[in-house]
Write an enzyme that holds these catalytic residues in place. Sequence first.
Site, PDB file in Angstrom:
ATOM      1  CG  LEU A 131       8.741 193.274  54.915  1.00 26.06           C
ATOM      2  CD1 LEU A 131       8.167 194.683  54.886  1.00 26.06           C
ATOM      3  CD2 LEU A 131       8.226 192.475  53.733  1.00 26.06           C
TER       4      LEU A 131
ATOM      5  CG  ASN B 274       0.901 192.112  56.484  1.00 25.91           C
ATOM      6  OD1 ASN B 274       2.047 192.224  56.054  1.00 25.91           O
ATOM      7  ND2 ASN B 274       0.401 190.953  56.861  1.00 25.91           N
TER       8      ASN B 274
ATOM      9  CG  ASP C  22      14.187 184.634  57.996  1.00 25.31           C
ATOM     10  OD1 ASP C  22      14.493 185.382  57.039  1.00 25.31           O
ATOM     11  OD2 ASP C  22      13.340 183.733  57.894  1.00 25.31           O
TER      12      ASP C  22
ATOM     13  CG  ASP D 188      10.594 186.722  45.767  1.00 24.91           C
ATOM     14  OD1 ASP D 188       9.443 186.612  45.291  1.00 24.91           O
ATOM     15  OD2 ASP D 188      11.107 185.846  46.472  1.00 24.91           O
TER      16      ASP D 188
ATOM     17  NE  ARG E 290       8.475 181.793  45.103  1.00 25.58           N
ATOM     18  CZ  ARG E 290       8.834 182.991  45.557  1.00 25.58           C
ATOM     19  NH1 ARG E 290       8.062 183.608  46.435  1.00 25.58           N
ATOM     20  NH2 ARG E 290       9.911 183.600  45.134  1.00 25.58           N
TER      21      ARG E 290
END
Length: 919
Positions: A668, A723, A746, A833, A876
């Site tokens: 992604l 997005n 990255d 995630d 989170r």
Amino acid sequence: MTGYTMLRNGGVGNGGQPWVLRWSSRIRLTWLSFTLFIILVFFPLIAHYYLTTIDDADDAGKRIFGPRTGNELCEVKHVQDLCRIRESVSEELLQLEAKRQELNSEIAKLNLKIEACKKSIENAKQDLLQLKNVISQTEHSYKELMAQNQPKLSLPIRLLPDKDDATFPLPKSNRNCRLHNCFDYSRCPLTSGFPVYVYNSDDYPFGSSLDPLIKQAFEATVRTNVYVTENANIACVYIILVGEMQEPVMPKPTELEQQLHSLPYWRTDGHNHLIINLSRKSETQNFIYNISTGRAMIAQSTFYDAQYRPGFDIVVSPLVHAMSEPNFLEIPPQVPVKRKYLFSFQGEKIESLRSSLQEVRSFEEEIEGNAPADYDDRIITTLKAVQDSKLDFVLVEFTCKNQPKASLPTEWALCGERDDRLELLKLSTFALIITPGDTRLVISAGCAMRLFEALEVGAIPVVLGEQVQLPYNDVIRWNEAALIIPKPRITEVHFLLRSISDNDLLAMRRQGRFLWETYFSTSDNVFSTVLAVIRTRIQIPAAPIREEPAVEIPHRSGKAAGTDPNMADNGDLDLGPVETEPPYASPKYLRNFTLTAMDIYRNWNSAPGPFHLFPYTPFDPVLPSEAKFLGSGTGFRPIGGGAGGSGKEFQAALGGNVPREQFTVVMLTYEREEVLMNSLERLNGLPYLNKVVVVWNSPKLPSEDLLWPDIGVPIMVVRTEKNSLNNRFLPWDEIDTEAILSIDDDAHLRHDEIMFGFRVWREARDRIVGFPGRYHAWDIPHQSWLYNSNYSCELSMVLTGAAFFHKYYAYLYSYVMPQAIRDMVDEYINCEDIAMNFLVSHLTRKPPIKVTSRWTFRCPGCPQALSHDDSHFHERHKCINFFVKVYGYMPLLYTQFRVDSVLFKTRLPHDKTKCFKFI
């Protein structure tokens, strides 16, 4: 003066003057020439003689001129530098000459090698050509052998509705209808795809009598179902909705029967028809009982024993949420396991109430042979005794405070409104469901309603009466979510409920929640489950689940991928032996027809696990079988005689017990072209890489002049509609492998680390296997869950920024997981995630697997990531607490297990046959 004059005039006197002048000029020229000769010749000779005479002097040190030796000449101070230069140049010339001769010799040797290589290349080309011919001949021979050994099959002949059905065997009675004698299989070939035709109720008079809410919900569900077809000529099953009907306008039984028999495709006896009678209230009457339905199947919530045909008719759940989706946030959590009341029951039955007020005979009298007239009397007495003993908090009420709901004879009527009943069940560990006293009533809408409400709020159902037929009982193993106890064992119920452990209670509650969400909660689930039951009974495979179509962004490739020196540095890990042969082609998601029959109970009825949502749920995807999904398993070869046991074969293969395969990288990205290009280049030469799917998450397309690297495998750049981080887990149709490596653009991973993670995943295919570990923790002061990324000796999550998972979970995340979770991911642009870890742990009841000692990643030169923002962790924290509310409990599990590369670092001798022993 006179003489001079004469000479000038050339002679004596005037006549001789010219001659004298000429003579005089000649003498002067001769004299001048002689003088010059003497100066130019003799003077140097004289000077040379003079100088040599000086050099002959006794003092040799004063010699200036004269011949000298080379050494003596160099001793002169002003020529020493010149001498040194001459010597240096001479030495360099000698060295260059030696090098020239050496290079000439090497050139000659290389020319010989070039000639030898050319010859070997020609020989290799000839050998390769021969091998290609051999391979081609072998493939041709293999195809011929396969064609000889396999029979030529053709598709079954389809019988159309206008064909004569006179040869169809007739049963002795409609009561004896079963699939083998009342269902026409020829209309449902295996390759048909199970087409279903739904009649429009508005075309028939009874349509105006239907409950508007049920009718509207049913029509909305039909429009989106994958099996519904508008072509009745190819249909396998014909469906007609006949209830729930409104009392004032309900047609007479004879009128309804006549209207059913006049359906265009009824064909005299209604075979391959399904009559659906959905109930929204507990007092729904069984008006189909007095109607001749022929060979048509019936799906409803109320059945009498004389009416119900096992394996043919379908017991369905009530349609409580007809037009509204259930609010998962209002459902109570599944923990704590034990609630205020051990069990509860509220209901009223006039006959049982009168008997309970009289003196009840003792159990000793009953044991002696005096059987009670009604077990409900014993139930009332026993439950009241448990309540009066106050050994446990229980709540039983056999008289409604308000007017009880209408019910069938001998059935326990519901008390109060639905919200009041739910509030009591939220406080109850168990919910008692007393079946009707009349054993001829195998199931009633009231019992189905009690079961629905108990599963909805997490109260474990305790059904008193083993003769009851619970919804979808032939395909759901109810003993994993409910207790079904015969009424004569009422005196043992209290002991039985107290003896169940907390782990078993939580497992039953979780299974009940799973059944409710999957099969009962919405109109889509109810209708799809009914179709799935019929399709499973006649052994037709499920329709493929929808894959996300990938819209590729055109891009130019061809840029030579660079070699990152870090990729060659394996660090503490060793890649291990890699096969020299190319990997096998990765399997597609194809289903074998034989799996339909043997997977019924494994996929429908077990506790929530990686195979229990698919393929026999209303969602019906086509996914790999259990053997393929689980992969190699955990068994070991026995120690003893025979081959094996050395570990060498296991080490030499990618996965110990399964064929070789490949994986797909899903990356992604969002407007970070330079970082993305560097990450793609690092994948150059990665073994077993099938394809790279770049999910372009930005509305702005990549630069037109951007040149993508050539890494040896296809790079698919997929365009997204918006997005969203949820796009990371979409089941793109471009993903041909079962294994997916989800990786950030990255993240820096070495090839050996990726390969090791892939090896580990192949031995644990139902788990998330990755590198960065995280864990959750309970915040005691705030009484909430926290997300923690600190280094720890335990973990409960593996971030999907660098992790392997099965494509199976991409379907579940995108199409099955509650939409509220995906909405929160879009709201915060975070937590996708965590949501995937919640999903996998919820299904498998296993923690993820972390490989290597990696805890985080470093990306030198990358822009600042979202995780560096302080609000990142606060969001989170909120995500974890929200997900816990949706699931009803905390599904994440802690583990202190980590997989490191021990096997590959251990060099095993080839001659060892037994290196390990397992006890």
